[in-house]
Write a protein that holds these residues in place. Sequence first.
Motif, short mmCIF file in Angstrom:
data_model
loop_
_atom_site.label_atom_id
_atom_site.label_comp_id
_atom_site.label_asym_id
_atom_site.label_seq_id
_atom_site.Cartn_x
_atom_site.Cartn_y
_atom_site.Cartn_z
N GLN A 185 0.82 -1.20 0.00
CA GLN A 185 0.00 0.00 0.00
C GLN A 185 0.86 1.26 0.00
O GLN A 185 1.94 1.31 0.60
N GLY A 186 0.37 2.30 -0.66
CA GLY A 186 1.03 3.59 -0.63
C GLY A 186 2.17 3.73 -1.61
O GLY A 186 2.56 2.79 -2.30
N GLU A 187 2.73 4.94 -1.64
CA GLU A 187 3.82 5.28 -2.56
C GLU A 187 5.19 5.19 -1.91
O GLU A 187 6.20 5.36 -2.58
N LEU A 188 5.23 4.93 -0.60
CA LEU A 188 6.48 5.01 0.15
C LEU A 188 7.56 4.10 -0.41
O LEU A 188 8.75 4.46 -0.41
N LEU A 189 7.20 2.93 -0.90
CA LEU A 189 8.19 1.94 -1.32
C LEU A 189 8.09 1.59 -2.80
O LEU A 189 8.74 0.67 -3.26
N ARG A 190 7.31 2.34 -3.55
CA ARG A 190 7.16 2.06 -4.98
C ARG A 190 8.36 2.63 -5.73
O ARG A 190 8.64 3.82 -5.68
N LEU A 191 9.12 1.73 -6.39
CA LEU A 191 10.32 2.09 -7.15
C LEU A 191 11.35 2.81 -6.28
O LEU A 191 12.11 3.65 -6.76
N ARG A 192 11.38 2.45 -5.01
CA ARG A 192 12.36 3.03 -4.08
C ARG A 192 13.01 1.91 -3.28
O ARG A 192 12.39 0.89 -2.99
N ASP A 193 14.26 2.14 -2.88
CA ASP A 193 14.98 1.14 -2.09
C ASP A 193 14.42 1.07 -0.67
O ASP A 193 14.17 2.10 -0.04
N SER A 194 14.23 -0.14 -0.20
CA SER A 194 13.86 -0.33 1.19
C SER A 194 15.03 0.06 2.09
O SER A 194 16.20 -0.21 1.79
N ARG A 195 14.70 0.70 3.20
CA ARG A 195 15.74 1.08 4.17
C ARG A 195 16.36 -0.12 4.85
O ARG A 195 17.52 -0.09 5.26
N VAL A 196 15.60 -1.22 4.95
CA VAL A 196 16.04 -2.42 5.66
C VAL A 196 15.97 -3.61 4.72
O VAL A 196 15.27 -3.58 3.71
N PRO A 197 16.67 -4.70 5.02
CA PRO A 197 16.50 -5.92 4.22
C PRO A 197 15.05 -6.39 4.24
O PRO A 197 14.36 -6.27 5.25
#
Length: 411
Positions: A300-312
């Motif tokens: 859900q949301g735009e926070l992680l779309r086409l962006r690197d996750s901060r954590v594994p």
Amino acid sequence: MSEWATMPLRAALAIRGAAVGPLRRSLIRLTRRTPVPPTWPAPAGRHPVGVRDAVISGLGPAPSDGVIRIWYPAVAGTGADPRPYFGGPEEQRTMVRGLRSTLSRRGVRALGARRTASRPDASPSAEDAPVVVFSHGFTGFVGQNTHLCEHLASSGYVVVSVAYPGAAAAIAAPGGSERVMTATERRRLTSPEFVRTIAALLSARTSTEEDAALARAATVDVLAAENARWTRHLSGVLDALTPPESRARRVDEVTARLLDAADWSRLALAGMSFGGSTSANLAQVDPRVSAAINLDGLQQGELLRLRDSRVPMLVMSSAGSRLRSGRVVTDLHYEAPGSRAEVRRVLVPDARHYAFTDLVGFGTGAVRRLLDLGTVDASRMLRLVADTTLAFLDATLRPVAAAGAGREDRR
């Protein structure tokens, strides 16, 4: 697509729901075989498993708003007899009310009567154990992944499962407080906007059309509101349990001592379906979290779309999440184009959505199809989810663990 244009699809979904539920319940009632296996699979770790239900005060007006269940490594020979899946008579009655529309009364009672491997209030045996906070799915329940949680606890983890009020099928709190999901709450995600988005995704014939539909899915109002509500609740749980002084105030003394022995500096969030999406989103912004796991959740949301996750991240997906192009719905999440973020993706092509819960062993034949379980062997699926999750957590939270497998694993 206008709201009027979505009416046929909405009607079709309503008709399907009205037909599938009674058919599934009738099949469960009519079959002579018990709907669940006669034995419970023992966890594979070296520790016996203890379990305790508790309430975090201040998460809502009712005690049921703060229910958690904790599995932990225990001392052999301590604690009560192994816990029935749905606990005592009061919890059994609550869960029948919450799940009877899905599994029938007979099915819920059979599931609830199974003896798990967890012994209530056994003496804890391990100190400085890493912590996993688990979140169920929409219409799920706090114990829906008991097998996974026991497996992790037997391998040296403290697992805290969170109940989400208004999104759990039913919640039974110690002391008798309860909350059963209403029909209105069950329907609240099926808005015209949501139907339009799903229709566009299902009808997409190119990757470009899929990308556009997935981008719109990230902005559906009802999903955004639900995501925010779940994230607030999970963040509130961490706020209550992470600082020792807060634990002393917010939970009972026995639970506080149990959680005091864990190592909260090694914390992972894990969840199934909406709980998996919530776990990933909070892990992205909360520095207390070191890893995240999404079990077949539409992110859900735009926070992680086409962006690197901060954590594994560990991302496990079912055949039901595979799009026409061959991608799955989370393939555009957790990694920016060209990055090498620490993301392990596992596709289980013979599993469907609810195979990522303990229900994978429920029923046979048509019942399994109507429960959206797929054709995967139940024992294999339970082992796969448990072993893959444990290997990922060991690699990220335990420095001496063996290195994980490759970045992509299509099974």
